[in-house]
Write an enzyme that holds these catalytic residues in place. Structure first.
Site, PDB file in Angstrom:
ATOM      1  N   GLY A  36       0.968  -1.085  -0.004  1.00 31.24           N
ATOM      2  CA  GLY A  36      -0.145   0.013   0.074  1.00 31.24           C
ATOM      3  C   GLY A  36       0.922   1.063  -0.038  1.00 31.24           C
ATOM      4  CG  HIS A  37       3.492   2.310   3.272  1.00 32.18           C
ATOM      5  ND1 HIS A  37       3.343   1.085   4.307  1.00 32.18           N
ATOM      6  CD2 HIS A  37       2.874   3.413   4.162  1.00 32.18           C
ATOM      7  CE1 HIS A  37       2.814   1.400   5.292  1.00 32.18           C
ATOM      8  NE2 HIS A  37       2.430   2.848   5.463  1.00 32.18           N
ATOM      9  CD  GLN A  61      -0.123   9.519  14.236  1.00 30.49           C
ATOM     10  OE1 GLN A  61       0.346  10.275  13.567  1.00 30.49           O
ATOM     11  NE2 GLN A  61      -0.628   8.284  13.358  1.00 30.49           N
ATOM     12  CD  GLU A 149      -9.160   7.484  -2.319  1.00 30.07           C
ATOM     13  OE1 GLU A 149      -9.823   6.180  -2.408  1.00 30.07           O
ATOM     14  OE2 GLU A 149      -9.212   8.114  -3.150  1.00 30.07           O
ATOM     15  CE  LYS A 150      -4.942   0.781   6.006  1.00 27.20           C
ATOM     16  NZ  LYS A 150      -5.093   1.291   7.460  1.00 27.20           N
ATOM     17  CG  ASP A 151      -5.397   5.752   7.632  1.00 26.43           C
ATOM     18  OD1 ASP A 151      -5.682   5.050   8.525  1.00 26.43           O
ATOM     19  OD2 ASP A 151      -4.152   5.344   7.055  1.00 26.43           O
ATOM     20  NE  ARG A 188      -3.061   0.552  13.626  1.00 28.56           N
ATOM     21  CZ  ARG A 188      -2.784   0.972  14.768  1.00 28.56           C
ATOM     22  NH1 ARG A 188      -2.456   0.020  15.843  1.00 28.56           N
ATOM     23  NH2 ARG A 188      -2.452   2.336  15.051  1.00 28.56           N
TER      24      ARG A 188
END
Length: 286
Positions: A36-37, A61, A149-151, A188
């Site tokens: 993803g990154h 955070q 866009e996952k976050d 994660r």
């Protein structure tokens, strides 16, 4: 690719690239990099940009000290992954002391954007995100920055922060990258047990099914339906499922209240907290 650990070294590299006529792109990460990154970095590298990838597990955070302690840190593997698969110019991997020589006491107000979903369940989280991302923007002064866009909520808040601070940069949101079984790639995921990894893809499968049948239910009914279906999977427990307007992030009472409906979910798979989202419908121009 060059690895730098100080702000001074990074800014010198950026200065030289800008003097050579390069556009500067930033991809902020917390490391434990995955495909993803890589998709973000490869997108950033298009058009010959000088790409900075930051690798920094930001303590401000995390509202759960145990979550911060166990967050995966794999710098050597991250550098190898970037070097072998992208044309990124610099990896910036500073220490906490380099980024926060003194406590960051700034408070950001994103109004309703930060009061729902992750903001509700992780108090202070988005203030910490805004602290680190704004610092990176000030350090790098990029022309463009890339986020996944996952976050989904984080992306909306960063876009709002750029407007609030009147920053001259473009924010690009990139699609969720998934494994072959549908699980959204995430740092994660490395914390999942084999049993957890086997059931986690059911989250996306249930979300996908809900898109096919949403017209038969109100948003509230769909939330109840999806929540029950996920909770019925042994080992999965929904923290929240929200169906929101994709721009304001406010809950929908009726599908007709918006032209951009997104479902956002957080699920505990064992002890690992996973987030995902799915779009029910949106305008063609978005």
């Amino acid at each position: 690719m060059e690895l730098v650990k100080t702000i001074e070294a990074l800014q010198n590299a950026v200065k030289n690239a800008r003097a050579a006529g390069k556009q500067i792109a930033l991809v902020p990460t917390m490391g434990a990099l995955h495909k993803g990154h890589l998709s973000l970095v490869k997108k950033a590298c298009e058009e010959g940009r000088f790409v900075v990838v930051s690798i920094f597990v930001n303590p401000t955070q995390f509202n759960n000290p145990e979550d911060l302690r166990t967050y995966p840190r794999t710098l050597d593997a991250d550098i190898a992954l970037l070097s072998n698969n992208t044309s990124a110019a610099v990896a910036f991997a500073p220490s906490v002391e380099e980024i926060y020589p003194e406590p960051d006491t700034r408070q950001f107000d994103f109004g309703a954007l930060s009061q729902v979903m992750e903001g509700k369940y992780r108090p202070g989280h988005f203030n910490g995100v805004a602290q680190i991302v704004s610092k990176l923007f000030m350090i790098v002064e990029p022309d463009v920055a890339f986020f996944g866009e996952k976050d989904f909520q984080q992306l909306a808040i960063i876009r709002q922060m750029v407007k609030d601070l009147k920053l001259n940069l473009r924010i690009v949101g990139c699609p969720i990258i998934r494994d072959d079984d549908g699980l959204a790639t995430s740092s994660r995921n490395a914390l999942l047990t084999p049993e957890g990894r086997a059931i986690a893809p059911k989250i996306h499968a249930i979300l996908q099914q809900s898109v096919e049948e949403y017209k038969n239910y109100t948003p509230t009914q769909m939330i109840e339906r999806v929540t029950k279906q996920i909770n019925d999977v042994a080992g999965l427990e929904v923290e929240y499922y929200s169906i929101v307007d994709g721009l304001t992030l406010q809950d929908l009472k009726a599908w007709s209240d918006t032209n951009y409906a997104v479902g956002c979910v957080t699920v505990y798979c064992g002890k690992v907290r996973l987030i995902d989202n799915i779009t029910y419908f949106k305008p063609k121009e978005l």
